[in-house]
Design a protein around this motif. Structure first.
Motif, mmCIF file in Angstrom:
data_model
loop_
_atom_site.group_PDB
_atom_site.id
_atom_site.type_symbol
_atom_site.label_atom_id
_atom_site.label_comp_id
_atom_site.label_asym_id
_atom_site.label_seq_id
_atom_site.Cartn_x
_atom_site.Cartn_y
_atom_site.Cartn_z
ATOM 1 N N ALA A 31 0.833 -1.206 0.000
ATOM 2 C CA ALA A 31 0.000 0.000 0.000
ATOM 3 C C ALA A 31 0.867 1.256 0.000
ATOM 4 O O ALA A 31 0.603 2.196 -0.756
ATOM 5 N N PHE A 32 1.936 1.285 0.818
ATOM 6 C CA PHE A 32 2.755 2.497 0.821
ATOM 7 C C PHE A 32 3.581 2.600 -0.454
ATOM 8 O O PHE A 32 3.830 3.699 -0.949
ATOM 9 N N ASN A 34 2.511 1.619 -3.401
ATOM 10 C CA ASN A 34 1.542 2.115 -4.380
ATOM 11 C C ASN A 34 1.292 3.601 -4.166
ATOM 12 O O ASN A 34 1.187 4.361 -5.134
ATOM 13 N N ALA A 35 1.214 4.031 -2.923
ATOM 14 C CA ALA A 35 1.020 5.454 -2.641
ATOM 15 C C ALA A 35 2.210 6.259 -3.147
ATOM 16 O O ALA A 35 2.042 7.365 -3.669
ATOM 17 N N GLN A 38 1.946 6.977 -6.796
ATOM 18 C CA GLN A 38 1.087 8.115 -7.112
ATOM 19 C C GLN A 38 1.853 9.432 -6.999
ATOM 20 O O GLN A 38 1.642 10.356 -7.789
ATOM 21 N N ALA A 145 -1.155 13.432 -2.778
ATOM 22 C CA ALA A 145 -0.457 12.153 -2.943
ATOM 23 C C ALA A 145 0.556 11.950 -1.817
ATOM 24 O O ALA A 145 0.701 10.844 -1.295
ATOM 25 N N ARG A 146 1.246 13.022 -1.426
ATOM 26 C CA ARG A 146 2.223 12.912 -0.342
ATOM 27 C C ARG A 146 1.525 12.579 0.969
ATOM 28 O O ARG A 146 2.013 11.757 1.753
ATOM 29 N N ALA A 148 -1.305 10.933 1.302
ATOM 30 C CA ALA A 148 -1.725 9.524 1.217
ATOM 31 C C ALA A 148 -0.536 8.598 1.445
ATOM 32 O O ALA A 148 -0.647 7.585 2.149
ATOM 33 N N TYR A 149 0.611 8.943 0.873
ATOM 34 C CA TYR A 149 1.822 8.136 1.066
ATOM 35 C C TYR A 149 2.214 8.130 2.540
ATOM 36 O O TYR A 149 2.461 7.064 3.119
ATOM 37 N N ASP A 151 0.426 8.692 5.141
ATOM 38 C CA ASP A 151 -0.558 7.923 5.914
ATOM 39 C C ASP A 151 -0.319 6.419 5.766
ATOM 40 O O ASP A 151 -0.397 5.671 6.744
ATOM 41 N N SER A 152 -0.019 5.984 4.543
ATOM 42 C CA SER A 152 0.246 4.558 4.300
ATOM 43 C C SER A 152 1.517 4.107 5.010
ATOM 44 O O SER A 152 1.569 3.007 5.562
#
Length: 195
Positions: A31-32, A34-35, A38, A145-146, A148-149, A151-152
């Motif tokens: 997940a991270f 993939n983040a 992005q 995007a940053r 979300a990254y 957070d992941s």
């Protein structure tokens, strides 16, 4: 015989428990990553816009060559930082290199925009206005995007550090992942007010 069955059931429960934790760690790590992919998309988009912005500005900013060269150099450093981070998403050194390069690029772009303010013809140029708007839109996408990254990464790091997941994480070398931190001094400083 009963104690053997209890031991087999207990071993099966422990095995499923371990597999569940392992799979959860793999899912969080993916997940991270993939983040980060992005972020890569948005940063690449920004890097592709910058040469066009510099080209439009060149015609107007003949006396501001240093500013344009600083933007070009900062872009090159940021592209290099992104390449290092893509090779090892979550790596402390790679993420620090990217964060530092992005801070430099943000500063260079900020100086370019301040210089452009002094040239009314450049500000009114249709291409410059469109590129500036696209760049602003891209900056917003990068920020999302940053977030979300980061957070992941936090979810992954929490999962790998809490007990009993930390046992499985240690056995299978699930490494710590670094946040992407971009320093923007003007946003961190408190505004100065005087009366």
């Amino acid at each position: 015989m009963t104690s053997l069955i209890v031991l087999v059931v207990l071993a099966a429960v422990m095995l499923f428990w371990g597999v569940g934790i392992y799979n959860g760690l793999v899912t969080a790590r993916n997940a991270f990553k993939n983040a980060f992919a992005q972020i890569d998309v948005q940063l690449t988009r920004r890097y592709d816009l910058i040469p066009n912005l510099v080209e439009v500005a060149k015609g107007y900013l003949k006396h501001e060559r240093e500013t344009l060269e600083a933007v070009i150099q900062a872009r090159a450093a940021a592209v290099s930082g992104l390449a290092a981070a893509k090779a090892k998403p979550g790596d402390d050194a790679a993420m620090a290199q990217l964060g530092s390069a992005e801070t430099g690029l943000a500063g260079a772009l900020s100086r370019l925009m301040m210089v452009a303010e002094a040239y009314p013809d450049l500000k009114a140029n249709q291409n410059m206005m469109q590129l500036t708007e696209e760049l602003t839109s891209t900056e917003n996408r990068i920020a999302f995007a940053r977030q979300a990254y980061n957070d992941s990464v936090m979810a992954y790091n929490n999962k790998r550090e809490v007990f009993p997941s930390n046992i499985i994480a240690g056995m299978f070398n699930f490494a710590h992942a670094a946040l992407l931190e971009i320093t923007e001094p003007e946003k961190r400083e408190a505004p100065k007010v005087s009366f």
